[in-house]
Enzyme design. Structure first.
Site, PDB file in Angstrom:
ATOM      1  N   ASN A  51      37.061  31.803  38.722  1.00  0.00           N
ATOM      2  CA  ASN A  51      38.193  32.501  39.324  1.00  0.00           C
ATOM      3  C   ASN A  51      37.599  33.572  40.226  1.00  0.00           C
ATOM      4  O   ASN A  51      37.180  34.618  39.754  1.00  0.00           O
ATOM      5  CB  ASN A  51      39.069  33.119  38.222  1.00  0.00           C
ATOM      6  CG  ASN A  51      40.165  34.010  38.781  1.00  0.00           C
ATOM      7  OD1 ASN A  51      40.432  33.994  39.986  1.00  0.00           O
ATOM      8  ND2 ASN A  51      40.801  34.787  37.915  1.00  0.00           N
ATOM      9  N   TRP A  52      37.554  33.248  41.510  1.00  0.00           N
ATOM     10  CA  TRP A  52      36.899  34.175  42.443  1.00  0.00           C
ATOM     11  C   TRP A  52      37.714  35.436  42.704  1.00  0.00           C
ATOM     12  O   TRP A  52      37.209  36.414  43.230  1.00  0.00           O
ATOM     13  CB  TRP A  52      36.638  33.473  43.789  1.00  0.00           C
ATOM     14  CG  TRP A  52      35.523  32.468  43.768  1.00  0.00           C
ATOM     15  CD1 TRP A  52      34.814  32.041  42.674  1.00  0.00           C
ATOM     16  CD2 TRP A  52      34.982  31.760  44.892  1.00  0.00           C
ATOM     17  NE1 TRP A  52      33.877  31.112  43.052  1.00  0.00           N
ATOM     18  CE2 TRP A  52      33.955  30.918  44.412  1.00  0.00           C
ATOM     19  CE3 TRP A  52      35.265  31.751  46.258  1.00  0.00           C
ATOM     20  CZ2 TRP A  52      33.212  30.088  45.247  1.00  0.00           C
ATOM     21  CZ3 TRP A  52      34.536  30.922  47.095  1.00  0.00           C
ATOM     22  CH2 TRP A  52      33.513  30.103  46.589  1.00  0.00           C
ATOM     23  N   LYS A  53      39.000  35.397  42.379  1.00  0.00           N
ATOM     24  CA  LYS A  53      39.902  36.534  42.654  1.00  0.00           C
ATOM     25  C   LYS A  53      39.876  36.859  44.152  1.00  0.00           C
ATOM     26  O   LYS A  53      39.766  35.947  44.960  1.00  0.00           O
ATOM     27  CB  LYS A  53      39.531  37.730  41.779  1.00  0.00           C
ATOM     28  CG  LYS A  53      39.407  37.334  40.302  1.00  0.00           C
ATOM     29  CD  LYS A  53      39.323  38.495  39.351  1.00  0.00           C
ATOM     30  CE  LYS A  53      39.225  37.962  37.929  1.00  0.00           C
ATOM     31  NZ  LYS A  53      39.257  39.012  36.923  1.00  0.00           N
ATOM     32  N   HIS A  73      47.968  34.693  35.899  1.00  0.00           N
ATOM     33  CA  HIS A  73      46.813  35.520  35.530  1.00  0.00           C
ATOM     34  C   HIS A  73      47.289  36.944  35.207  1.00  0.00           C
ATOM     35  O   HIS A  73      48.249  37.435  35.816  1.00  0.00           O
ATOM     36  CB  HIS A  73      45.797  35.541  36.676  1.00  0.00           C
ATOM     37  CG  HIS A  73      44.507  36.180  36.277  1.00  0.00           C
ATOM     38  ND1 HIS A  73      44.333  37.543  36.307  1.00  0.00           N
ATOM     39  CD2 HIS A  73      43.365  35.656  35.798  1.00  0.00           C
ATOM     40  CE1 HIS A  73      43.112  37.823  35.869  1.00  0.00           C
ATOM     41  NE2 HIS A  73      42.500  36.700  35.552  1.00  0.00           N
ATOM     42  N   GLU A  77      46.252  39.743  36.030  1.00  0.00           N
ATOM     43  CA  GLU A  77      46.313  40.658  37.177  1.00  0.00           C
ATOM     44  C   GLU A  77      47.600  40.468  37.961  1.00  0.00           C
ATOM     45  O   GLU A  77      48.163  41.417  38.505  1.00  0.00           O
ATOM     46  CB  GLU A  77      45.071  40.462  38.069  1.00  0.00           C
ATOM     47  CG  GLU A  77      43.843  41.085  37.426  1.00  0.00           C
ATOM     48  CD  GLU A  77      42.539  40.360  37.694  1.00  0.00           C
ATOM     49  OE1 GLU A  77      42.459  39.586  38.656  1.00  0.00           O
ATOM     50  OE2 GLU A  77      41.587  40.567  36.914  1.00  0.00           O
ATOM     51  N   GLU A 104      43.188  34.587  27.766  1.00  0.00           N
ATOM     52  CA  GLU A 104      42.400  35.702  28.271  1.00  0.00           C
ATOM     53  C   GLU A 104      42.915  37.021  27.687  1.00  0.00           C
ATOM     54  O   GLU A 104      43.914  37.562  28.179  1.00  0.00           O
ATOM     55  CB  GLU A 104      42.476  35.764  29.793  1.00  0.00           C
ATOM     56  CG  GLU A 104      41.964  34.510  30.476  1.00  0.00           C
ATOM     57  CD  GLU A 104      41.546  34.792  31.909  1.00  0.00           C
ATOM     58  OE1 GLU A 104      40.377  34.543  32.230  1.00  0.00           O
ATOM     59  OE2 GLU A 104      42.370  35.282  32.689  1.00  0.00           O
ATOM     60  N   GLY A 120      36.855  41.552  32.890  1.00  0.00           N
ATOM     61  CA  GLY A 120      36.134  42.432  33.796  1.00  0.00           C
ATOM     62  C   GLY A 120      35.602  43.691  33.136  1.00  0.00           C
ATOM     63  O   GLY A 120      35.186  44.626  33.811  1.00  0.00           O
ATOM     64  N   SER A 179      35.050  38.172  30.495  1.00  0.00           N
ATOM     65  CA  SER A 179      33.629  38.522  30.412  1.00  0.00           C
ATOM     66  C   SER A 179      32.767  37.400  29.834  1.00  0.00           C
ATOM     67  O   SER A 179      31.793  37.662  29.130  1.00  0.00           O
ATOM     68  CB  SER A 179      33.441  39.822  29.625  1.00  0.00           C
ATOM     69  OG  SER A 179      34.109  40.893  30.265  1.00  0.00           O
ATOM     70  N   GLY A 207      33.859  37.434  37.071  1.00  0.00           N
ATOM     71  CA  GLY A 207      32.636  38.027  37.622  1.00  0.00           C
ATOM     72  C   GLY A 207      31.458  37.070  37.723  1.00  0.00           C
ATOM     73  O   GLY A 207      30.802  36.983  38.774  1.00  0.00           O
TER      74      GLY A 207
END
Ligand code: PGA
Length: 251
Positions: free
Chosen positions: A9-11, A95, A97, A167, A173, A213, A235
Site C-alpha cells: 500500500n504505497w499510500k 483503509h 486513513e 489492521e 506506521g 508495521s 512503509g
C-alpha cells in the site's frame, strides 16, 4: 488451502518516475515467487505506468480506493471503469486513513465494495480497532460493526472474492506490531464472525491479511500463524528490497 497474498500500500507516495524505478528494482527480486500473490496498490496517477512496468512479472496492480457510483457528479472520485481502463485488478477499500481523515464509513465501504465486485475488481477491505478501542476492551464489538456493515447484503459468492485486511490502527506506521498471537487471535475472531454471517466453510475460504508495521523482520513469524493469510504493507512496500523480503517470508 488459502493462497498467501502480500499487497503493498504505497499510500500518497511516489511520482511516476519513482514508481517505475521501484517496480524495476522489485521485479527481479520476486521473479521466482509463484506460491504467493504479489500486489502493489499505488496512487491513481501511477497505475498505468506501473501496469506497464510489471509486464513480464506476476506482480498485480491495484488502486487505493474506488467510487461507489458508475459515473457522474462526484468531484475527486475515480470510477471502477476508469481503474480497469488503466489496468488495476485490485482495490483497497476502507483503509483506516480514509476512515479517519476522509469520512469513510461502514456504509460507504459497503457501497464501494459492491461496486468493485460488480466491475470485477478484487477488493481488499480494511477493518481494525483504534488503541482506545482495544484498551477499552471493545475490539470484537468494533469488528462486528465493521464486518456486518461492510458486507451487508453480500452472498457467499461475493464474500469469497473479497480479501480482508485486519489492521489495528495503533500498529499502522507506528513501528508497533501486534504480536503474532494477538493478530492471529483477532483474525480468528473475524473468521468466526464471517462463519456466522455466511457459513464456516465459506469463512475458511476467505483470505485475511494482517497489516500494521509488517516488515522483513516480523513477516515470517506473522505468516506462520494459522489464520494469517497475507499482509498489507505500507512503509516497507516503498523499498524494493524490504518488500521483496516480506513477499519471500518463507525464505
Ligand atoms: P504500515 O502501513 O505497514 O506502514 O504500518 C500499513 C497500512 O496502512 O496498510
Amino acid at each position: 488451502m488459502r493462497k498467501p497474498i502480500i499487497a503493498g500500500n504505497w499510500k500518497m507516495n511516489n511520482t511516476q518516475a519513482e514508481a517505475v524505478e521501484l517496480i524495476n528494482a522489485l521485479k527481479p527480486l520476486v521473479a521466482d515467487v509463484t506460491k504467493t500473490d504479489v500486489v502493489v496498490c499505488v496512487p491513481y496517477t501511477c497505475i498505468e505506468k506501473v501496469k506497464k512496468a510489471v509486464r513480464g512479472s506476476k506482480i498485480k496492480v491495484g488502486a487505493e480506493n474506488v467510487a461507489w457510483a458508475d459515473k457522474g457528479a462526484f468531484t475527486g472520485e475515480i470510477s471502477a471503469n476508469m481503474l480497469k481502463e488503466v489496468g488495476a485488478e485490485y482495490v483497497i477499500i476502507g483503509h483506516s486513513e480514509r476512515r479517519q481523515y476522509f469520512g469513510e464509513t461502514d456504509k460507504t465501504v459497503n457501497m464501494r465494495t459492491v461496486q468493485a465486485l460488480k466491475n470485477d475488481l478484487k477488493p481488499i477491505v480494511c477493518v481494525g480497532e483504534t488503541l482506545d478501542e482495544r484498551e477499552g476492551g471493545i475490539t470484537n464489538k468494533v469488528l462486528d460493526t465493521q464486518l456486518y456493515g461492510a458486507f451487508e447484503g453480500f452472498t457467499q459468492d461475493d464474500i469469497k472474492k473479497v480479501v480482508i485486511a485486519y489492521e489495528p490502527v495503533w500498529a499502522i506506521g507506528t513501528g508497533k506490531t501486534a504480536t503474532s498471537e494477538q493478530a492471529n487471535d483477532t483474525i480468528k475472531y473475524i473468521r468466526k464472525v464471517l462463519a456466522k454471517m455466511f457459513t464456516r466453510p465459506v469463512a475458511n475460504k476467505v483470505r485475511i491479511q494482517y497489516g500494521g508495521s509488517m516488515n522483513p523482520k516480523n513477516a515470517s513469524e506473522l505468516m506462520a500463524m494459522s489464520d494469517i493469510d497475507g499482509g498489507l504493507i505500507g512503509g516497507a512496500s516503498l523499498k524494493a528490497e524490504d518488500f521483496s523480503k516480506v513477499v519471500k517470508f518463507n525464505g
